[in-house]
Enzyme design. Structure first.
Site, PDB file in Angstrom:
ATOM      1  CD  GLU A   5      19.155  16.529   6.152  1.00 37.55           C
ATOM      2  OE1 GLU A   5      18.232  16.487   5.601  1.00 37.55           O
ATOM      3  OE2 GLU A   5      19.089  17.107   7.303  1.00 37.55           O
ATOM      4  CB  ILE A  42       8.160   1.226  -3.429  1.00 35.39           C
ATOM      5  CG1 ILE A  42       9.373   2.890  -3.835  1.00 35.39           C
ATOM      6  CG2 ILE A  42       9.209   0.590  -4.009  1.00 35.39           C
ATOM      7  CD1 ILE A  42       9.503   3.653  -4.908  1.00 35.39           C
ATOM      8  CE  LYS A  95      17.814   9.432   3.229  1.00 32.68           C
ATOM      9  NZ  LYS A  95      17.680   9.028   1.801  1.00 32.68           N
ATOM     10  N   GLY A 101       0.639  -0.810   0.080  1.00 32.85           N
ATOM     11  CA  GLY A 101       0.013  -0.166   0.317  1.00 32.85           C
ATOM     12  C   GLY A 101       1.116   1.157   0.150  1.00 32.85           C
TER      13      GLY A 101
END
Length: 625
Positions: free
Chosen positions: A546, A297, A413, A294
């Protein structure tokens, strides 16, 4: 006048006109053959004979069952057949009754009849179209928009034709521009190509253009951006575009598909060329399961997989709302497809085993994961449970129940991770690599960067901030990210799945990284504002975990080319020596202890490239998971 023409189109009027034409054409044939002496050869008995033949053939040929207002080649062929058959029967009549008939008469009459019948209908249609356009144009004359089209190719031609055909759109094309010197100075449907894209500002001013349409579906993002910037110099000018070629189903462009330029257009790349034979061989006629089906992607993977006619598509997700909406969409678009929604959590091993045992999928796309970096920094236990243990549960059951291919969705990442989310995804890669070493199932991972428009990604956030009047927040002036569209990512994932033999970590070609501050400026401009004037950009500082730059491979990795030019294989060392069960046990113990700092350190022991700093460790010690 328009109403009179519409009445003429009705059957009685058309039948009477056709019979009159039929007799006129026969008399004219004799006149052309014998000139002044034609009455000496023309028999009055021909009139009732040709009329009776005409009545019979006109009705049998269903000439009056057609909508002549929309006549095309099919109707012309019908007219030709009718003319030929009538003259063949007329010739036969004269032969059997031994009436003298020059051979040229049937030929002349056939040609004249075809031109007469077809010309009558064409004249009525042209007159009807003219009067209708005149009526519509006069009603909308006050609110018409002057339009300039960029691109004098097929897409531009289709748009001009549609605008001329539908004056109710209230648009007047005043000029075309095209960078091809061979087209400049020439006309397309009466509209002159007045220069190249560098002439846009001048032409917009000269013709008081209110709307610019980019009609180049194959244009790369750099060209779209340049044209947009040139057109946007003039305040109040709207810029629209046709969809990119990867969005067009059959290659045709219509005026209904025109839309505002989106950020995806500025990053537009060449469409993915799928090797459909390879994909069909492992999807068509087989059961396919998509976990996280759902999500952004996962749902696109379901749409793409559905195109290849699987015997059954299992959409597994914990969120029932998104699953329900996707289910409705798939059933509407693919009515013959068997779609089964499965509400389940990949962390729930018993529920997951029941799904595998009952449905036994042949192919699994594992897209279920937590992906938000800041949230996972605060909730490291949830990242480990979903991204690592959830992957382990799904992969172990895929092995147990004989899945042929298992494709895990990974992220850039996971390369030299500086955050919990990235480290957990790298650990998940290690899990599937280890599973591949001792399983008949072919396990593989596909690694790519950010996806435009996905839930919670930077683009929707920027749009919300712009709608609120700003400011648009960017963490650092130099921060860069790789981007691709959702359909592009899903297509390449499916393609990679067809190439994997087991143990690979595939890397998708992401193009060049994009500065986030440039993306923010583009979105502000696309929204009709000026960056730094109407909407401010605020630098907030990097968030915990980050990076300034993302990487698709670490320093110790290299890549190999594959048969697809947009897919590479990372030369990672295999993880066949990984003590997987022990690793999972250690993580489960850390979760049971609810020791966030200890769990992060355990993750760092597993993923050697992940080294949380002291500040992060101090923050973790204050958190209870």
């Amino acid at each position: 006048m328009l109403e009179i023409i519409k009445k003429i189109y009705r059957r009685p009027f058309m039948a009477a006109a056709d019979l009159l034409l039929l007799n006129i054409c026969l008399a004219l044939s004799y006149y052309l053959r014998f000139e002044g002496g034609w009455l000496n050869y023309f028999e009055l008995s021909y009139i009732p004979v040709i009329t009776v033949i005409g009545v019979i053939i006109f009705n049998l040929s269903r000439l009056y069952n057609r909508l002549w207002e929309y006549a095309s080649i099919g109707e012309l062929i019908s007219v030709i057949k009718t003319g030929v058959i009538i003259n063949l029967l007329f010739t036969a009549y004269n032969f059997f009754w031994q009436q003298p008939l020059p051979r040229s008469i049937p030929l002349l009459n056939t040609v004249l009849l075809i031109f007469g019948l077809g010309g009558l209908r064409l004249s009525l249609r042209l007159l009807s179209d003219y009067l209708e356009q005149k009526s519509t144009r006069s009603a909308a004359e006050k609110d018409r928009t002057s339009v300039l089209i960029v691109g004098a190719g097929d897409a531009g031609e289709m748009i001009i034709r549609e605008m001329k055909k539908h004056p109710e759109f209230a648009r007047d094309v005043v000029a075309l521009v095209d960078d091809d010197p061979a087209k400049q100075g020439r006309k397309l449907h009466g509209i002159e190509v007045k220069g190249g894209r560098e002439d846009l500002p001048r032409l917009i001013e000269e013709h008081e253009v209110e709307e610019v349409i980019i009609a180049i579906p194959s244009a790369p993002g750099s060209e779209v951006k340049e044209i947009f910037n040139l057109a946007s110099r003039h305040e109040g000018v709207k810029v629209k575009t046709v969809p990119g070629v990867y969005e067009l189903i059959n290659g045709d462009v219509s005026i209904d598909e025109l839309r505002e330029v989106r950020v995806e257009d500025l990053l537009r790349r060449d469409p993915v060329q799928l090797h459909t034979e390879n994909i069909s061989s492992y999807l068509e006629g087989h059961k396919v399961m998509v976990t996280g089906g759902g999500g952004s992607i996962g749902s696109e993977l379901c749409r793409q997989v559905a195109e290849f006619n699987p015997s059954e598509l299992l959409v597994l997700d914990i969120y029932e709302n998104s699953t329900y909406l996707l289910l409705r969409e798939l059933r509407n678009k693919f009515p013959g497809l068997k779609v089964r929604p499965v509400v389940a959590n990949v962390q729930d091993e018993k529920r997951l085993e029941n799904v595998f045992r009952r449905h036994r999928p042949r192919v699994v796309f594992h897209a279920a994961a937590h992906k938000h970096v800041p949230l996972m920094e605060i909730n490291p236990g949830e990242a480990v449970k979903n991204n690592v243990l959830g992957t382990y549960n799904t992969a172990r059951l895929a092995d147990k129940y004989g899945v042929d291919r298992f494709v895990q969705i990974s992220t850039d990442k996971a390369v030299n991770p500086t955050n919990i989310m990235g480290a957990s995804k790298r650990a998940a890669e290690m899990v599937i690599q280890d599973m591949d070493c001792r399983s008949d199932t072919r396990f593989m991972a596909v690694r790519f960067g950010n996806v435009l428009g996905s839930c919670g990604s930077v683009v929707p956030i920027f749009k919300e901030q712009i709608a609120s009047g700003g400011p648009v927040t960017v963490t650092h002036r130099e921060v860069k990210r790789y981007f691709m569209t959702i359909p592009e990512a899903a297509q390449l994932v499916i393609q990679a799945g067809s190439q994997g033999e087991g143990g690979e970590v595939f890397i998708l070609d992401m193009g060049e990284p994009v500065k986030i501050i440039d993306l923010a400026r583009d979105l502000i401009s696309l929204s009709g504002y000026k960056p730094g004037e109407d909407i401010e950009i605020e630098i907030t500082g990097l968030r915990p975990g980050e990076k300034l730059f993302e990487e698709l491979m670490s320093d110790i990795e290299s890549s190999q080319v594959t048969e697809h030019e947009r897919i590479y294989i990372s030369d990672l060392e295999d993880e066949c020596g990984l003590e997987l069960n022990e690793m999972i046990n250690r993580l489960e113990i850390g979760l049971e202890k609810q020791d966030a700092a200890g769990l992060v350190q355990e993750l760092a022991n597993i993923v050697e490239s992940y080294q949380p700093d002291d500040l992060q460790q101090k923050r973790m010690r204050k958190r209870i998971q």
